[in-house]
Design a protein around this motif. Structure first.
Motif, PDB file in Angstrom:
ATOM      1  N   LEU A 223      30.383  39.437  39.170  1.00 22.84           N
ATOM      2  CA  LEU A 223      30.015  40.978  39.050  1.00 22.84           C
ATOM      3  C   LEU A 223      31.013  41.704  40.089  1.00 22.84           C
ATOM      4  CD1 LEU A 223      26.096  40.286  39.743  1.00 22.84           C
ATOM      5  CD2 LEU A 223      27.216  41.071  37.529  1.00 22.84           C
ATOM      6  N   ASP A 224      31.850  40.783  40.420  1.00 23.02           N
ATOM      7  CA  ASP A 224      32.792  41.596  41.378  1.00 23.02           C
ATOM      8  C   ASP A 224      34.247  40.858  41.338  1.00 23.02           C
ATOM      9  OD1 ASP A 224      33.586  42.960  44.266  1.00 23.02           O
ATOM     10  OD2 ASP A 224      33.914  40.920  44.583  1.00 23.02           O
ATOM     11  N   PHE A 225      35.241  41.851  41.441  1.00 23.73           N
ATOM     12  CA  PHE A 225      36.510  41.480  41.316  1.00 23.73           C
ATOM     13  C   PHE A 225      37.193  40.833  42.625  1.00 23.73           C
ATOM     14  CE2 PHE A 225      41.198  42.344  41.363  1.00 23.73           C
ATOM     15  CZ  PHE A 225      41.569  42.171  40.202  1.00 23.73           C
ATOM     16  N   TYR A 226      36.709  41.046  43.523  1.00 24.29           N
ATOM     17  CA  TYR A 226      37.252  40.497  44.796  1.00 24.29           C
ATOM     18  C   TYR A 226      36.677  39.364  45.424  1.00 24.29           C
ATOM     19  CZ  TYR A 226      40.908  44.381  44.917  1.00 24.29           C
ATOM     20  OH  TYR A 226      41.641  45.099  44.765  1.00 24.29           O
ATOM     21  N   GLU A 227      35.575  39.357  46.120  1.00 27.04           N
ATOM     22  CA  GLU A 227      35.061  38.292  46.866  1.00 27.04           C
ATOM     23  C   GLU A 227      34.358  37.471  45.691  1.00 27.04           C
ATOM     24  OE1 GLU A 227      32.905  39.192  51.097  1.00 27.04           O
ATOM     25  OE2 GLU A 227      32.814  41.097  49.504  1.00 27.04           O
ATOM     26  N   GLY A 228      33.780  38.072  44.702  1.00 28.83           N
ATOM     27  CA  GLY A 228      33.009  37.282  43.600  1.00 28.83           C
ATOM     28  C   GLY A 228      33.896  36.320  42.926  1.00 28.83           C
ATOM     29  N   GLN A 229      35.406  36.813  42.832  1.00 29.46           N
ATOM     30  CA  GLN A 229      36.216  35.944  42.408  1.00 29.46           C
ATOM     31  C   GLN A 229      37.133  34.988  43.338  1.00 29.46           C
ATOM     32  OE1 GLN A 229      38.325  37.877  39.113  1.00 29.46           O
ATOM     33  NE2 GLN A 229      36.661  39.043  38.584  1.00 29.46           N
ATOM     34  N   ALA A 230      36.512  34.965  44.679  1.00 26.60           N
ATOM     35  CA  ALA A 230      37.262  34.265  45.642  1.00 26.60           C
ATOM     36  C   ALA A 230      38.765  34.842  45.777  1.00 26.60           C
ATOM     37  CB  ALA A 230      37.047  32.677  45.134  1.00 26.60           C
ATOM     38  N   ARG A 231      38.711  36.055  45.965  1.00 21.95           N
ATOM     39  CA  ARG A 231      40.035  36.508  46.322  1.00 21.95           C
ATOM     40  C   ARG A 231      40.221  36.581  47.802  1.00 21.95           C
ATOM     41  NH1 ARG A 231      40.327  38.604  41.109  1.00 21.95           N
ATOM     42  NH2 ARG A 231      42.441  38.726  40.317  1.00 21.95           N
ATOM     43  N   LEU A 232      41.440  36.587  48.436  1.00 24.45           N
ATOM     44  CA  LEU A 232      41.592  36.847  49.932  1.00 24.45           C
ATOM     45  C   LEU A 232      42.106  38.069  50.150  1.00 24.45           C
ATOM     46  CD1 LEU A 232      43.425  33.355  50.480  1.00 24.45           C
ATOM     47  CD2 LEU A 232      41.145  34.046  50.927  1.00 24.45           C
TER      48      LEU A 232
END
Length: 322
Positions: A223-232
């Motif tokens: 549901l999310d591009f950043y935290e939801g995909q474990a981005r830093l």
């Protein structure tokens, strides 16, 4: 309390029973909504179409394939490629028309028996257009329609530019269903895709001749591009590189080969509607090696064409076009 068969209470049906009720036996779509038939007019607001103001049967009765993609420009380019590949003749002085031009939300092109439509970014945007496209092909009386989502994604353990054909869409917790809050209740809709379509797409790929890998695997939908995909690299982050890599390796070991933001809803809605569907995405980077997409735009454009060419090969085979 009365136990009479005349009671107003009815047993709750499982999703499997509902699918049996609504899966078309003759290939034609049956909507899982009895209210549509009672409406004087069904306005497909985000497509600027209506079953009363437009002759949807005349416009769309021959549709056999619906291809969804996020970007309006990408789906216009795909429609133009279809004109060439399917040898569709456009009358002199005319151009390919965005049928949904009365709305600024999505684009919709019809090329012969194919609809090319944008769906925006994320589950909410896809959900809206899926409802309206499904109602459109219902009103048009279409039969035996195959749905595709052509997208981009982050890969896991794959060279950038690889193509992933989804065999199962899962959420961020690796659950194979989409949760939808309805009337204050959380309903779980299975996100199953058609195995035969995925296998047929795989047989049409040519990894050795194409020079890139095509594989079948699970797709994680977030549901999310950043935290939801474990981005830093988002504006918020309360975990470190070690945490990120451990998570991505864990989902990789569970069969996930790419991550995007629409497959779960697409798969769940295809399954609910009794439709045959497939999700095909190119990968723009290997998330095990980084977070930011810095590939030159012209190269990414070529990668995005890989999914389009594969789906066109499928369509041409079904239509008997060499």
């Amino acid at each position: 309390m009365s136990t009479s068969s005349e009671s107003k209470f009815h047993p709750i049906k499982t999703n499997e029973q509902l699918l049996t009720d609504y899966t078309p036996q003759d290939g034609q779509i049956k909507l899982r909504n009895p209210h549509i038939a009672e409406m004087e007019e069904d306005v497909l607001y985000h497509l600027a179409l209506s079953n009363k103001k437009h002759d949807l049967k005349e416009m769309f009765h021959d549709v056999k394939f619906v291809c969804f993609g996020g970007s309006p420009t990408r789906m216009q380019n795909f429609a133009e490629l279809l004109v060439s590949e399917l040898k569709i003749k456009i009358p002199a002085g005319q151009t390919l028309t965005n049928i949904a031009h009365g709305s600024d939300r999505y684009v919709l092109y019809k090329v012969g028996p194919v609809i090319s439509v944008s769906h925006g970014m994320g589950i909410p945007s896809l959900s809206i257009i899926f409802h309206e496209i499904l109602k459109l092909i219902y009103h048009a009386g279409c039969s035996d329609v195959v749905f595709f989502r052509l997208g981009t994604s982050g890969g896991l353990g794959l060279e950038p530019g690889s193509v992933v054909i989804t065999d199962e869409a899962v959420d961020e917790l690796l659950r194979p269903y989409m949760e939808l809050s309805t009337l204050g209740m959380v309903i779980q809709h299975p996100s199953k895709l058609d195995k035969d379509i995925a296998d047929e797409l795989m047989t049409l790929s040519n990894p050795e001749g194409d020079g890139y890998m095509t594989t079948i695997g699970k797709t994680m939908c977030t549901l999310d591009f950043y935290e939801g995909q474990a981005r830093l690299d988002g504006a918020f982050c309360e975990y470190n590189e070690e945490d990120k890599v451990a998570f991505l390796k864990r989902v990789y070991n569970r069969g996930v080969r790419n991550i995007e933001m629409e497959s779960l809803c697409f798969a769940a809605y295809c399954y609910r509607a009794g439709l045959r569907g497939a999700v095909i995405c190119c990968t723009l980077l290997d998330r095990l090696k980084g977070d930011q997409i810095n590939t030159p735009h012209n190269i990414m454009e070529e990668w995005q064409c890989r999914t389009q060419r594969l789906v066109i090969a499928f369509i041409k085979k079904r239509l008997g076009i060499n």
